[in-house]
Design a protein around this motif. Sequence first.
Motif, PDB file in Angstrom:
ATOM      1  N   UNK A 172       0.846  -1.188   0.000  1.00  0.00           N
ATOM      2  CA  UNK A 172       0.000   0.000   0.000  1.00  0.00           C
ATOM      3  C   UNK A 172       0.886   1.244   0.000  1.00  0.00           C
ATOM      4  N   UNK A 173       0.720   2.085  -1.007  1.00  0.00           N
ATOM      5  CA  UNK A 173       1.489   3.316  -1.123  1.00  0.00           C
ATOM      6  C   UNK A 173       0.565   4.500  -0.824  1.00  0.00           C
ATOM      7  N   UNK A 174       1.070   5.456  -0.067  1.00  0.00           N
ATOM      8  CA  UNK A 174       0.282   6.625   0.339  1.00  0.00           C
ATOM      9  C   UNK A 174       0.901   7.873  -0.280  1.00  0.00           C
ATOM     10  N   UNK A 175       0.083   8.625  -1.015  1.00  0.00           N
ATOM     11  CA  UNK A 175       0.544   9.874  -1.626  1.00  0.00           C
ATOM     12  C   UNK A 175      -0.365  10.995  -1.131  1.00  0.00           C
ATOM     13  N   UNK A 176       0.222  11.995  -0.492  1.00  0.00           N
ATOM     14  CA  UNK A 176      -0.532  13.142  -0.015  1.00  0.00           C
ATOM     15  C   UNK A 176      -0.175  14.395  -0.795  1.00  0.00           C
ATOM     16  N   UNK A 177      -1.084  15.356  -0.797  1.00  0.00           N
ATOM     17  CA  UNK A 177      -0.801  16.658  -1.403  1.00  0.00           C
ATOM     18  C   UNK A 177      -0.981  17.723  -0.336  1.00  0.00           C
ATOM     19  N   UNK A 178      -0.153  18.767  -0.408  1.00  0.00           N
ATOM     20  CA  UNK A 178      -0.161  19.785   0.636  1.00  0.00           C
ATOM     21  C   UNK A 178       0.023  21.160   0.015  1.00  0.00           C
ATOM     22  N   UNK A 179      -0.948  22.026   0.271  1.00  0.00           N
ATOM     23  CA  UNK A 179      -0.887  23.407  -0.194  1.00  0.00           C
ATOM     24  C   UNK A 179      -0.079  24.219   0.816  1.00  0.00           C
ATOM     25  N   UNK A 180       1.042  24.782   0.396  1.00  0.00           N
ATOM     26  CA  UNK A 180       1.918  25.502   1.320  1.00  0.00           C
ATOM     27  C   UNK A 180       1.531  26.958   1.499  1.00  0.00           C
ATOM     28  N   UNK A 181       0.496  27.425   0.796  1.00  0.00           N
ATOM     29  CA  UNK A 181       0.146  28.844   0.849  1.00  0.00           C
ATOM     30  C   UNK A 181      -0.965  29.167   1.830  1.00  0.00           C
ATOM     31  N   UNK A 182      -1.630  28.171   2.378  1.00  0.00           N
ATOM     32  CA  UNK A 182      -2.778  28.435   3.249  1.00  0.00           C
ATOM     33  C   UNK A 182      -2.299  28.780   4.650  1.00  0.00           C
ATOM     34  N   UNK A 183      -2.471  30.025   5.043  1.00  0.00           N
ATOM     35  CA  UNK A 183      -1.983  30.475   6.345  1.00  0.00           C
ATOM     36  C   UNK A 183      -2.832  29.958   7.500  1.00  0.00           C
ATOM     37  N   UNK A 184      -4.023  29.480   7.218  1.00  0.00           N
ATOM     38  CA  UNK A 184      -4.914  29.032   8.287  1.00  0.00           C
ATOM     39  C   UNK A 184      -4.537  27.659   8.806  1.00  0.00           C
ATOM     40  N   UNK A 185      -3.577  26.980   8.161  1.00  0.00           N
ATOM     41  CA  UNK A 185      -3.251  25.610   8.513  1.00  0.00           C
ATOM     42  C   UNK A 185      -2.014  25.554   9.393  1.00  0.00           C
ATOM     43  N   UNK A 186      -2.040  24.638  10.365  1.00  0.00           N
ATOM     44  CA  UNK A 186      -0.870  24.424  11.208  1.00  0.00           C
ATOM     45  C   UNK A 186       0.157  23.603  10.443  1.00  0.00           C
ATOM     46  N   UNK A 187       1.446  23.840  10.669  1.00  0.00           N
ATOM     47  CA  UNK A 187       2.458  23.036   9.986  1.00  0.00           C
ATOM     48  C   UNK A 187       2.400  21.590  10.448  1.00  0.00           C
ATOM     49  N   UNK A 188       2.824  20.684   9.587  1.00  0.00           N
ATOM     50  CA  UNK A 188       2.826  19.274   9.943  1.00  0.00           C
ATOM     51  C   UNK A 188       3.844  19.021  11.045  1.00  0.00           C
ATOM     52  N   UNK A 189       3.484  18.140  11.978  1.00  0.00           N
ATOM     53  CA  UNK A 189       4.430  17.869  13.064  1.00  0.00           C
ATOM     54  C   UNK A 189       5.546  16.953  12.564  1.00  0.00           C
ATOM     55  N   UNK A 190       6.614  16.898  13.361  1.00  0.00           N
ATOM     56  CA  UNK A 190       7.804  16.149  12.939  1.00  0.00           C
ATOM     57  C   UNK A 190       7.546  14.648  12.911  1.00  0.00           C
ATOM     58  N   UNK A 191       6.618  14.166  13.725  1.00  0.00           N
ATOM     59  CA  UNK A 191       6.305  12.735  13.710  1.00  0.00           C
ATOM     60  C   UNK A 191       5.786  12.312  12.349  1.00  0.00           C
ATOM     61  N   UNK A 192       4.964  13.164  11.722  1.00  0.00           N
ATOM     62  CA  UNK A 192       4.455  12.847  10.390  1.00  0.00           C
ATOM     63  C   UNK A 192       5.566  12.994   9.348  1.00  0.00           C
ATOM     64  N   UNK A 193       6.352  14.057   9.470  1.00  0.00           N
ATOM     65  CA  UNK A 193       7.390  14.304   8.470  1.00  0.00           C
ATOM     66  C   UNK A 193       8.399  13.163   8.405  1.00  0.00           C
ATOM     67  N   UNK A 194       8.654  12.503   9.527  1.00  0.00           N
ATOM     68  CA  UNK A 194       9.617  11.405   9.513  1.00  0.00           C
ATOM     69  C   UNK A 194       9.115  10.217   8.710  1.00  0.00           C
ATOM     70  N   UNK A 195       7.799  10.142   8.494  1.00  0.00           N
ATOM     71  CA  UNK A 195       7.244   8.976   7.798  1.00  0.00           C
ATOM     72  C   UNK A 195       7.044   9.210   6.305  1.00  0.00           C
ATOM     73  N   UNK A 196       7.281  10.418   5.816  1.00  0.00           N
ATOM     74  CA  UNK A 196       7.028  10.748   4.417  1.00  0.00           C
ATOM     75  C   UNK A 196       8.272  11.328   3.756  1.00  0.00           C
TER      76      UNK A 196
END
Length: 437
Positions: A308-332
């Motif tokens: 199973x492969x997981x592909x996510x998309x992330x809009x970097x321009x939306x100021x209303x969103x919190x940044x991804x935490x490091x626990x998630x970043x380590x897995x992608x």
Amino acid sequence: MPDSPTPFTPAQLTRDHVLRALRLIDRESHPLPASTVYDLVYKGRRYPPRPVVQLAFRLASGQPEAALPLLAGNPTNHLLERLDFTVTTKRPILANSPHDGDVAAQEAMQELYTGKGREAATKPAKALQTAAEVAEPLVPYELPPAVPYDKATALRELFVAEETLIQAQSALQRRRNLILQGPPGTGKTFLARRLAWLGLGSTDASRVELVQFHPSYSYEDFIQGFRPDGQGAFRLTSGVLLDSCQKAAQEPEKPYFLLIDEINRGNVSRIFGELLLLLEADKRGPQHAVRLPYAPAEAARFFVPDNLFVIGTMNTADRSLAPLDYALRRRFAFLQMQPEFGSPLQDFLAAHQVPKAVISRLVSRLTELNQAIADDPELGPDFQLGHSYFCQLPASSAEASAWLDSILTQEIAPLLDEYWLDQPAKAAAHRKKLLSK
């Protein structure tokens, strides 16, 4: 007189200290006060976070009566999350309400229960049946037939260099999880689906699942939870991830893909819960299976299959969103997407009979605007405008100029007013340059 030893502080606590406290609690059935808002989740069991940290602090400091100098809630939770533990809000809750995570929300949630209980039990069976029958009609449809798909086809459709495509494929194979991030309109979702098709070798829609995160999306939607069944009761129901994992596990020799659009619009820590660990490439398979919080004790434990492969998309321009935490970043793995107004887009437009003058105006205006956005200290490269605004082509060559005017006037110019909301003169100047003939 020698200096007194430095007192032990919560910052010195390690993961082993907390694990020691958890083992002591489990071994001695150590009584703990019930938590009211948050739970520490470990190996399928739930513990009140602050009492666990209090016990770990006393064991680590060697002071049985020491008081933990941390407040309950975020201070304690942040310490546990720093040590790679999972802290979740107790359920049931009203997600994203003003009382999200509050005891008042949990009590209010009980009023929404519609199963066989207080009032429902007194309703006639006919009334329940009528309510169950009120539903939107389902429109039958068939998935499009799968056709072969290869790199040559992808490069004709995508406005990315072959090297970028190879990097994306390599990252996906290495990490099993990939996030495409970048400004709006850079073709992130479009590329995500094409990467899935390349992995499958065809456009087989039956092995590709697409979901979009949003602020109200929850663990119960994504993993597993109780949902109304249309008969006045709640049933334990699998979410999108569980369904995808079960399908993939049945055909381990074939790849499956889960696409998560706008992954950073949801509360990722809450949505994934304790299963964030299982996404890692080296934590796949039944040897790393865990028991799900909602699952009965006799149920089979859950794991993420290797195919199973997981592909996510992330809009970097939306100021209303919190940044991804490091626990998630380590897995992608992450791949940066950029606006493309060079040869690929120009050749695409020319091949569809868009006049050279219109193409030249489009490229010059957007290149100049993106440079101004990238140079602005309040905005930056993440706020540049992508090429996908111009991928829905005009009906004919004669309509190309009006087509471009409509996009610039109705879609891009209003966005400039948002970008420079506090600087209306600057927004007006850029809008004037953009719309000039």
